[in-house]
Design a protein around this motif. Structure first.
Motif, short mmCIF file in Angstrom:
data_model
loop_
_atom_site.label_atom_id
_atom_site.label_comp_id
_atom_site.label_asym_id
_atom_site.label_seq_id
_atom_site.Cartn_x
_atom_site.Cartn_y
_atom_site.Cartn_z
N LEU A 72 -13.41 -14.21 10.67
CA LEU A 72 -14.49 -13.77 11.54
C LEU A 72 -15.85 -14.33 11.13
CD1 LEU A 72 -13.54 -10.01 12.00
CD2 LEU A 72 -13.49 -11.77 13.78
N TYR A 73 -16.04 -14.56 9.85
CA TYR A 73 -17.37 -14.92 9.36
C TYR A 73 -17.28 -16.09 8.39
CZ TYR A 73 -22.29 -13.59 8.66
OH TYR A 73 -23.66 -13.55 8.65
N PRO A 74 -16.98 -17.29 8.89
CA PRO A 74 -16.89 -18.46 8.00
C PRO A 74 -18.26 -18.83 7.43
CG PRO A 74 -16.75 -19.13 10.30
CD PRO A 74 -16.72 -17.63 10.30
N PRO A 75 -18.30 -19.61 6.36
CA PRO A 75 -19.58 -19.91 5.71
C PRO A 75 -20.62 -20.54 6.62
CG PRO A 75 -17.75 -20.53 4.29
CD PRO A 75 -17.15 -20.13 5.60
N GLU A 76 -20.19 -21.39 7.55
CA GLU A 76 -21.18 -22.05 8.41
C GLU A 76 -21.83 -21.10 9.40
OE1 GLU A 76 -17.01 -22.74 10.06
OE2 GLU A 76 -18.03 -22.87 8.12
N MET A 77 -21.28 -19.91 9.58
CA MET A 77 -21.86 -18.94 10.51
C MET A 77 -22.72 -17.88 9.81
SD MET A 77 -20.83 -19.68 13.58
CE MET A 77 -19.59 -20.66 14.43
N ARG A 78 -22.77 -17.91 8.52
CA ARG A 78 -23.40 -16.83 7.78
C ARG A 78 -24.92 -16.93 7.84
NH1 ARG A 78 -19.24 -16.97 2.60
NH2 ARG A 78 -17.43 -16.31 3.80
N VAL A 79 -25.55 -15.77 7.88
CA VAL A 79 -27.01 -15.67 7.92
C VAL A 79 -27.46 -14.98 6.64
CG1 VAL A 79 -29.00 -14.73 9.13
CG2 VAL A 79 -27.03 -15.56 10.42
N ARG A 80 -28.26 -15.66 5.86
CA ARG A 80 -28.69 -15.12 4.58
C ARG A 80 -30.08 -14.51 4.69
NH1 ARG A 80 -24.99 -16.13 0.99
NH2 ARG A 80 -23.59 -17.89 1.31
N SER B 24 -39.38 -9.37 5.43
CA SER B 24 -38.45 -8.25 5.49
C SER B 24 -37.05 -8.72 5.16
CB SER B 24 -38.47 -7.63 6.89
OG SER B 24 -38.04 -8.59 7.83
N ASN B 25 -36.14 -7.77 4.94
CA ASN B 25 -34.80 -8.11 4.53
C ASN B 25 -34.07 -8.95 5.56
OD1 ASN B 25 -34.86 -6.89 2.07
ND2 ASN B 25 -34.02 -4.96 2.77
N PHE B 26 -34.42 -8.81 6.81
CA PHE B 26 -33.64 -9.45 7.83
C PHE B 26 -34.43 -10.52 8.58
CE2 PHE B 26 -32.02 -5.24 7.03
CZ PHE B 26 -30.74 -5.56 6.61
N ALA B 27 -35.50 -11.05 7.96
CA ALA B 27 -36.11 -12.27 8.46
C ALA B 27 -35.37 -13.39 7.78
CB ALA B 27 -37.60 -12.30 8.09
N ASN B 28 -34.43 -14.00 8.50
CA ASN B 28 -33.47 -14.84 7.82
C ASN B 28 -33.32 -16.19 8.47
OD1 ASN B 28 -31.61 -14.32 10.09
ND2 ASN B 28 -31.57 -12.25 9.21
N VAL B 29 -32.60 -17.07 7.76
CA VAL B 29 -32.28 -18.40 8.26
C VAL B 29 -30.79 -18.60 8.10
CG1 VAL B 29 -34.52 -19.40 7.75
CG2 VAL B 29 -32.77 -19.40 6.00
N ARG B 30 -30.23 -19.46 8.90
CA ARG B 30 -28.80 -19.71 8.81
C ARG B 30 -28.48 -20.62 7.62
NH1 ARG B 30 -25.47 -17.90 12.38
NH2 ARG B 30 -26.21 -17.12 14.36
N ASP B 31 -27.24 -20.45 7.12
CA ASP B 31 -26.78 -21.36 6.08
C ASP B 31 -26.81 -22.78 6.60
OD1 ASP B 31 -26.35 -19.36 4.41
OD2 ASP B 31 -24.19 -19.61 4.20
N GLY B 32 -27.31 -23.68 5.78
CA GLY B 32 -27.28 -25.08 6.16
C GLY B 32 -28.38 -25.49 7.08
N ALA B 33 -29.30 -24.56 7.44
CA ALA B 33 -30.40 -24.95 8.30
C ALA B 33 -31.28 -25.95 7.58
CB ALA B 33 -31.20 -23.73 8.72
N GLN B 34 -31.53 -25.69 6.30
CA GLN B 34 -32.19 -26.71 5.51
C GLN B 34 -31.11 -27.65 5.03
OE1 GLN B 34 -34.46 -24.93 2.41
NE2 GLN B 34 -34.89 -23.14 3.60
N GLY B 35 -31.25 -28.79 4.81
CA GLY B 35 -30.14 -29.64 4.48
C GLY B 35 -29.60 -30.29 5.70
N GLY B 36 -30.06 -29.92 6.92
CA GLY B 36 -29.74 -30.65 8.11
C GLY B 36 -30.67 -31.84 8.19
N GLU B 37 -31.75 -31.69 8.97
CA GLU B 37 -32.71 -32.78 9.07
C GLU B 37 -33.41 -33.02 7.73
OE1 GLU B 37 -35.35 -31.93 12.17
OE2 GLU B 37 -33.85 -31.95 13.75
N ALA B 38 -33.73 -31.90 7.06
CA ALA B 38 -34.40 -32.06 5.78
C ALA B 38 -33.52 -32.79 4.79
CB ALA B 38 -34.80 -30.69 5.22
N GLY B 39 -32.21 -32.43 4.81
CA GLY B 39 -31.31 -33.10 3.88
C GLY B 39 -31.16 -34.57 4.19
#
Length: 920
Positions: free
Chosen positions: A439-447, A453-468
């Motif tokens: 249900l929740y593979p690593p590419e879908m996870r929100v950290r 606040s605790n839930f102002a978040n970004v998705r895994d791999g959002a950095q490392g896309g264009e930035a990477g």
């Protein structure tokens, strides 16, 4: 004369009993060691413990491979040892678990259960609920109310079909509802940590809701037991009020006294003292005794004692470390075996029973899953995240089994119903990990974001896309690298990381004593001139990550959920942070606690999220016992001795690998090599491996003036080009100079393309990966260890073109920004049929020159020659025959060039580079 006869019989009985008590022969005198002796139950108890531990540990070894928590193995082991499986073997139960011995087994198991509930109380941190109360309370209440209602509804047909009418329906309904609504918080923490979900929004909500669910669940259990033990409703009220009073007394009075005692004895600062441990253990069993005598189960008192222990200074974690091994190895398996002895799946022998069993499992899962999923969706989560929360909250594990055993011992549950619920708890716990993985593979996870606040978040791999991509593009063009991720894992690696970090720092400005007569004019000039840029704004920034292995211990799980506190108190991070502060470089600290097989991937993900340019990781190569090497005709008698043949690898190491690699130095290095290769195979960031050749605790032969000489052998390929770029960056420091040697092979002694010899070389390298099965799939699918690219014309042209451009950039450069660095670098070219021998001779000569100059030699090499054609396998075999062999892990970790330099006896430290993995 019956009196006489009775007297004779009594005398004879006393004589025989006395002889039996004096008999010391034991097994040698023909005694059965498994015979029940109520005056000396130790022998049989040891047999029982041995059978239980062996069974559960063997099951855990297999279930660990499919990422199942240890509680699954313990439950299955208990069921197998009961009447379901081994109990059907004639004489097994009568000899191993006879009925007369079970009171002793039950006493020890219940002592262990109190200790375990004390550890559960230590795990629970009320601050977690306070920080995330808005979302966790909603999920926790929905996960309690709906399952409790479904359990109460199912209790009606279950009671009418399977339960004796002498049992009150209200008591049975309450136990059924509690069993349905409770969540196994200890097992849930373990699953969240293993799946690396603790720092995600889903993990935070589940952890907070699990804490609240656990507290409410134990309260309901205490209420249930009070109602069962009370003879009337008024007595139940008195029991409940007494229990509430005792709870308030502990929370508001004893807790303050315990905190004062912890500070007074220095336990918060230095760990629990013997006196504090004594008081804590007395409080644990005293609280358990009090709740037991008032009519509530003893485990509730032990749970309360764990809650009131101070959390400051990691005191709760330190207490857990002192108790957890004995509890998890001996006491808990004993408790599960007692449950298994009461669980007979053979009683599920008709359609009606199996129909109710299916209904119990379906309603238990749908109640938890449905209630928590809807509550999470209502709170704003996506359906995927909400369903993951529902699946995690459905975990039952040990907590429901405790509830069921309490109900069975109270006579509320029959053995048939008990077996049905045990199967339900086992199935739902087993389903948790695979369901969450789907249900929740690593590419879908929100950290959760580290700021806001605790839930102002970004998705895994959002950095490392264009930035990477931009990051790697800059690296390929040779731009300066300024953001570094430094890996710290052991204290012995800290000196090497400090030495390597100091190399990348800009040199301090030169200081010249000022003339007092010109001091005033200098002050005026300084006021009118613009300020010089600070190091923090233009120099490098360093992100130090401390990696710890997640073991089977409860304290490791507690540490992973208290990372923020550990980061502030970790000694390695503190030392390295002080080192950065002394050099004026900003150092950000972080800590990762993950399973061993995920250590490399965790560091790689962390570097990508932080947009790092280069990962710096240390390695101390294994030191083998030195064996005299027969000298060649041209060998110098004063030459350095080299290690001979490495010890063979134990094929069972991967299966029985402990938390630490053990005291053996080779085992420690082998374990660390597997971590490094996992990082190499998964990293999307450039990696620099610092091979530290200094002997820990040794004394340098010469004083060190702070100057370095670099030697960069350049064969070609992306890794060698990265080493060349980094050497140019280091030479910007006036104290660093370099010699770059471009080495080409003059003849064509290598096997032709596609020949059997080359195929055998590649096969030999891939063979031997079996001892690291935890990483074989990743390495084989992404980048096999130092295996060379296919020798095609296109590959040759690509490699040579890129190498020529990189070489020309520095040998014919007119760039004024590179002029200071290039002025301290020498470039030469060499063509030789034996490039490795040429490098060894050159490195040994430079090492002697550096020693004469009181400087240090540092060799920069590429790990492999991806996209290149020629390899060094044949020559490396010759080098190993001449100088002696090393373990296979050395070659797989650092590649052929560095392996040749290591075995040659050259004591220079080395930096092995690997470029970021891209689709090739």
């Amino acid at each position: 004369m019956p009196e006489f006869s009775r007297a004779v019989i009594d005398v004879a009985r006393n004589m025989l009993w006395k002889r039996e008590a004096q008999e010391q022969g034991g097994l040698l005198s023909g005694q059965d060691p498994s015979a029940v002796n109520t005056n000396d139950p130790l022998r049989l108890w040891i047999i029982q413990v041995g059978v239980i531990i062996l069974t559960t540990q063997l099951l855990a070894l297999g279930l660990r491979k499919i990422r199942q928590p240890k509680v699954i193995a313990e439950v299955i082991g208990g069921i197998l040892l009961g009447p379901t499986a081994f109990g059907r073997i004639p004489g097994f139960t009568q000899h191993i678990f006879p009925q007369d011995s079970r009171p002793f087994l039950s006493l020890v198991a219940n002592i262990g259960l109190c200790l375990f509930l004390f550890l559960v109380g230590l795990e629970i941190d009320a601050a977690v609920i306070k920080r995330n109360a808005r979302l966790s309370v909603t999920v926790a209440m929905a996960g309690m109310c709906l399952p409790f209602g479904l359990g109460a509804a199912l209790a009606v047909p279950l009671y009418n079909t399977f339960i004796d009418p002498s049992v009150k329906f209200t008591n049975f309904m309450l136990f059924t509802g509690v069993a349905y609504s409770i969540t196994a918080f200890p097992v849930l923490c373990r699953i969240l940590t293993e799946l690396k979900l603790l720092d995600t929004t889903v993990g935070i909500v589940v952890l907070s809701a699990g804490v609240g669910n656990d507290i409410i669940g134990w309260t309901l259990l205490a209420l249930s037991v009070a109602l069962v033990n009370a003879g009337s409703g008024l007595m139940a009220l008195w029991i409940l009020l007494t229990c509430v009073g005792w709870t308030l007394f502990l929370l508001f009075i004893v807790k303050r006294i315990l905190y004062w005692l912890a500070r007074r004895t220095g336990s918060i600062r230095d760990g629990p003292t013997m006196f504090f441990m004594t008081i804590t253990i007395l409080l644990l069993f005293g609280s358990a005794f009090f709740t037991d005598i008032i009519g509530v189960h003893a485990i509730f008192g032990a749970f309360l004692a764990g809650i009131i222990v101070p959390r400051e200074g990691g005191l709760a974690i330190a207490l857990t470390e002192k108790l957890e091994d004995m509890v998890s190895i001996i006491f808990l398996p004993l408790y599960f075996t007692l449950s298994g002895l009461s669980t007979d799946l053979g009683l599920l022998n008709n359609g009606i029973t199996w129909g109710y069993t299916v209904a119990i499992c379906a309603l238990a899962y749908s109640g938890k899953f449905g209630g928590c999923t809807v509550a999470a969706k209502f709170a704003g989560f996506s359906w995927r995240e909400a369903s993951t929360i529902g699946s995690l909250m459905s975990c039952k594990g040990l907590v429901e089994l405790i509830v069921l055993n309490v109900g069975l011992s109270a006579g509320i549950l029959s053995q048939r119903v008990f077996s049905m619920f045990v199967l339900e708890a086992l199935l739902l716990t087993f389903m948790t990990t695979p369901a969450v993985t789907i249900l929740y593979p690593p590419e879908m996870r929100v950290r959760a974001s580290p700021t806001g606040s605790n839930f102002a978040n970004v998705r895994d791999g959002a950095q490392g896309g264009e930035a990477g991509v931009q990051n790697r593009t800059n690296a390929d063009t040779g731009d300066k690298r300024t953001r570094f991720t430094v890996v710290l894992d052991k204290i012995e690696h800290l000196p090497g990381m400090m030495a390597l970090t100091q190399l990348i720092l800009p040199p301090p400005p030169s200081y010249t004593p000022s003339d007092p007569h010109t001091l005033a004019s200098d002050v005026v000039d300084s006021k009118t001139s613009s300020p010089a840029p600070s190091i923090s704004s233009t120099g490098p920034s360093i992100d130090a990550i401390r990696v710890l292995e997640l073991s089977d211990r409860t304290s490791a799980v507690m540490k992973s959920s208290n990372v923020e506190q550990l980061v502030a108190t970790d000694p390695l991070l503190d030392i390295f942070g002080t080192f950065g502060a002394l050099h004026g470089v900003p150092v950000s600290s972080s800590l990762a606690i993950v399973p061993f097989e995920d250590l490399g991937a965790s560091v790689s993900d962390h570097a990508r999220r932080n947009d790092s340019h280069l990962i710096l990781v240390p390695w101390l190569p294994p030191h083998y016992s030195v064996v005299t090497v027969p000298m060649q005709d041209n060998a110098s008698p004063e030459g350095p001795t080299t290690p001979r043949v490495a010890p063979s690898h134990n094929p069972f190491d991967a299966l029985f690998r402990a938390t630490s690699a053990g005291a053996d130095e080779h085992d420690v290095s082998l374990s660390h090599s597997q971590f490094i290769r996992g990082l190499f195979s998964s990293s999307k960031t450039d990696v620099a491996l610092f091979v530290d050749r200094h002997q820990p605790g040794g004394v340098a032969k010469n004083s060190h003036t702070g100057t370095y000489r670099l030697f960069v052998p350049f064969f070609g390929g992306p890794d060698d080009r990265l080493a060349l770029d980094f050497a140019v960056q280091l030479c910007a420091n006036p104290r660093i100079s370099a010699i770059v040697a471009r080495v080409t092979k003059r003849d064509t002694e290598l096997a032709p393309t596609g020949s059997q010899e080359k195929a055998k070389i590649v096969d030999d390298e891939r063979l031997g990966e079996s001892h690291t099965q935890h990483n074989t799939t990743t390495i084989a699918s992404v980048f096999p260890d130092t295996v060379y690219g296919h020798a095609t014309t296109q590959t040759r042209l690509q490699s040579e073109t890129a190498d020529n451009i990189a070489w020309a950039r520095y040998t014919r450069s007119d760039d004024p920004s590179l002029a200071p660095a290039l002025s301290r670098m020498e470039f030469d070219e060499a063509s030789t049929p034996t490039p490795l021998h040429y490098l060894i001779e050159r490195a040994l000569a430079m090492s002697e020159d550096a020693a004469d100059e009181n400087s240090r030699l540092l060799i920069l090499t590429g790990r492999s020659r991806r996209l290149a054609v020629e390899n060094h396998h044949a020559e490396l075999k010759t080098v190993l025959e001449e100088h002696g062999g090393v373990g296979n892990e050395v070659k797989r970790t650092v590649g052929d060039v560095t392996t040749a330099l290591v075995v040659s006896g050259c004591q220079a430290s080395m930096i092995v580079f690997q470029t970021a993995l891209k689709s090739e």
